[in-house]
Motif scaffolding. Sequence first.
Motif, PDB file in Angstrom:
ATOM      1  N   UNK A 122      47.410  19.748  53.967  1.00  0.00           N
ATOM      2  CA  UNK A 122      47.477  21.149  53.573  1.00  0.00           C
ATOM      3  C   UNK A 122      46.124  21.834  53.650  1.00  0.00           C
ATOM      4  N   UNK A 123      46.111  22.979  54.303  1.00  0.00           N
ATOM      5  CA  UNK A 123      44.977  23.881  54.153  1.00  0.00           C
ATOM      6  C   UNK A 123      45.078  24.505  52.765  1.00  0.00           C
ATOM      7  N   UNK A 124      43.941  24.779  52.170  1.00  0.00           N
ATOM      8  CA  UNK A 124      43.900  25.285  50.800  1.00  0.00           C
ATOM      9  C   UNK A 124      43.187  26.628  50.746  1.00  0.00           C
ATOM     10  N   UNK A 166      39.917  26.731  53.072  1.00  0.00           N
ATOM     11  CA  UNK A 166      39.290  25.577  53.717  1.00  0.00           C
ATOM     12  C   UNK A 166      40.346  24.822  54.502  1.00  0.00           C
ATOM     13  N   UNK A 167      39.947  24.307  55.649  1.00  0.00           N
ATOM     14  CA  UNK A 167      40.889  23.604  56.515  1.00  0.00           C
ATOM     15  C   UNK A 167      41.239  22.242  55.932  1.00  0.00           C
ATOM     16  N   UNK A 168      42.186  21.589  56.601  1.00  0.00           N
ATOM     17  CA  UNK A 168      42.751  20.359  56.048  1.00  0.00           C
ATOM     18  C   UNK A 168      41.750  19.238  55.944  1.00  0.00           C
ATOM     19  N   UNK A 169      40.980  19.001  57.010  1.00  0.00           N
ATOM     20  CA  UNK A 169      40.159  17.794  57.003  1.00  0.00           C
ATOM     21  C   UNK A 169      38.739  17.989  57.496  1.00  0.00           C
ATOM     22  N   UNK A 170      38.476  18.998  58.340  1.00  0.00           N
ATOM     23  CA  UNK A 170      37.130  19.103  58.893  1.00  0.00           C
ATOM     24  C   UNK A 170      36.232  20.023  58.076  1.00  0.00           C
ATOM     25  N   UNK A 171      36.788  20.592  57.006  1.00  0.00           N
ATOM     26  CA  UNK A 171      35.956  21.351  56.089  1.00  0.00           C
ATOM     27  C   UNK A 171      35.583  22.746  56.531  1.00  0.00           C
ATOM     28  N   UNK A 172      36.187  23.233  57.612  1.00  0.00           N
ATOM     29  CA  UNK A 172      35.898  24.616  58.015  1.00  0.00           C
ATOM     30  C   UNK A 172      36.312  25.567  56.896  1.00  0.00           C
ATOM     31  N   UNK A 173      35.399  26.452  56.540  1.00  0.00           N
ATOM     32  CA  UNK A 173      35.619  27.336  55.404  1.00  0.00           C
ATOM     33  C   UNK A 173      35.540  28.798  55.827  1.00  0.00           C
ATOM     34  N   UNK A 181      49.559  22.872  57.725  1.00  0.00           N
ATOM     35  CA  UNK A 181      49.067  23.322  59.011  1.00  0.00           C
ATOM     36  C   UNK A 181      47.664  23.895  58.944  1.00  0.00           C
ATOM     37  N   UNK A 182      47.381  24.774  59.867  1.00  0.00           N
ATOM     38  CA  UNK A 182      46.022  25.266  60.014  1.00  0.00           C
ATOM     39  C   UNK A 182      45.660  26.240  58.897  1.00  0.00           C
ATOM     40  N   UNK A 183      44.368  26.385  58.676  1.00  0.00           N
ATOM     41  CA  UNK A 183      43.881  27.265  57.626  1.00  0.00           C
ATOM     42  C   UNK A 183      44.180  28.717  57.969  1.00  0.00           C
ATOM     43  N   UNK A 184      44.377  29.515  56.942  1.00  0.00           N
ATOM     44  CA  UNK A 184      44.727  30.921  57.135  1.00  0.00           C
ATOM     45  C   UNK A 184      44.179  31.752  55.993  1.00  0.00           C
ATOM     46  N   UNK A 185      43.917  33.017  56.269  1.00  0.00           N
ATOM     47  CA  UNK A 185      43.533  33.964  55.238  1.00  0.00           C
ATOM     48  C   UNK A 185      44.716  34.845  54.833  1.00  0.00           C
ATOM     49  N   UNK A 188      51.074  31.105  52.771  1.00  0.00           N
ATOM     50  CA  UNK A 188      50.896  30.014  51.824  1.00  0.00           C
ATOM     51  C   UNK A 188      52.206  29.731  51.099  1.00  0.00           C
ATOM     52  N   UNK A 189      52.580  28.458  51.104  1.00  0.00           N
ATOM     53  CA  UNK A 189      53.891  28.054  50.603  1.00  0.00           C
ATOM     54  C   UNK A 189      53.870  27.710  49.114  1.00  0.00           C
ATOM     55  N   UNK A 190      52.756  27.198  48.647  1.00  0.00           N
ATOM     56  CA  UNK A 190      52.685  26.704  47.268  1.00  0.00           C
ATOM     57  C   UNK A 190      51.543  27.388  46.535  1.00  0.00           C
ATOM     58  N   UNK A 191      51.811  27.716  45.282  1.00  0.00           N
ATOM     59  CA  UNK A 191      50.846  28.445  44.467  1.00  0.00           C
ATOM     60  C   UNK A 191      50.684  27.802  43.100  1.00  0.00           C
ATOM     61  N   UNK A 192      49.432  27.816  42.625  1.00  0.00           N
ATOM     62  CA  UNK A 192      49.165  27.386  41.264  1.00  0.00           C
ATOM     63  C   UNK A 192      49.401  28.530  40.289  1.00  0.00           C
ATOM     64  N   UNK A 193      49.188  28.267  39.017  1.00  0.00           N
ATOM     65  CA  UNK A 193      49.527  29.218  37.967  1.00  0.00           C
ATOM     66  C   UNK A 193      48.442  30.245  37.715  1.00  0.00           C
ATOM     67  N   UNK A 194      47.264  30.056  38.253  1.00  0.00           N
ATOM     68  CA  UNK A 194      46.189  31.014  38.045  1.00  0.00           C
ATOM     69  C   UNK A 194      45.296  30.656  36.872  1.00  0.00           C
TER      70      UNK A 194
END
Length: 122
Positions: free
Chosen positions: A31-33, A50-57, A100-104, A109-115
């Motif tokens: 997951x991209x976060x 941030x991307x899944x594994x290569x750390x692109x931010x 999948x790939x990172x996005x702005x 985004x499919x999943x969300x935290x509570x804030x």
Amino acid sequence: VQLQASGGGLVQVGGSLRLSCAASGRTFSRYAMGWFRQAPGKEREFVSAVSRSDGNAYYADSVKGRFTISRDNAKNTVYLQMNSLKPEDTAVYYCAARAGIVSMHQPSYEYWGQGTQVTVSS
């Protein structure tokens, strides 16, 4: 995937906070976060991702140079280090995950935290 954000609080102008978002339920590294925020009376907006594994931010212009996103796939956690905080950073901060790939782009985004609330006082 379930997301739990933490680390918010009250801080003075110029101070720092580190937000954490712990993930569970699925393979975190798939997951991209992203971090988003919503200030009172405003729409939720992109902060960083941030991307899944290569750390692109990626960062919103408003936080570039002050905020740093990182992730620890071994701990299933993404962080947002926030420095030089300003009153306009006051908002509820949400972490989110997308396969999948990172996005702005919020809707992707499919999943969300509570804030978690961040309040910067002057």
